[in-house]
Write a protein that holds these residues in place. Sequence first.
Motif: not given
Length: 140
Positions: A127-139
């Motif tokens: 995939s391309a790079c995705f950004q997690v929503p503000e206030g969350t972290k990558v799981k």
Amino acid sequence: MDAARADAATFSDQVKSIIDLPGKTSDAGPMVTPCGDRDFEKFYSVGHVWSLYDVPVEDMGKAMERLKGELPEYGWKIDRYGPDSSRAKSLELTADAAKKKFSLTITLLDRRGRSEDPSMISVALGSACFQVPEGTKVKI
């Protein structure tokens, strides 16, 4: 992140369905990975790498032709189909699913007479790079 991982699993299932061969697969499932040198707590990509083997190379060649013909029906745009740049000139298909931000490289590795390793179809989905929503972290 779960949606991107689900998309990767769906895309791989589509590829397996088109290949439609009874061989063995190596498959660890889609994985969340770092996105280059970006902050891994905020940015991620999803990859799914697997292969199919224990089938006659001729059948794998027919499966590559099916992939070339049928992937566009699933929203994939074929970018390239032909020999890769390796010394073996392996048959390679590259495609993009721009709406979902995924790319695909499928290679037929014909190892007959060159290696003890089995011939196989190798699939690399990324995939391309995705950004997690503000206030969350990558799981992971």
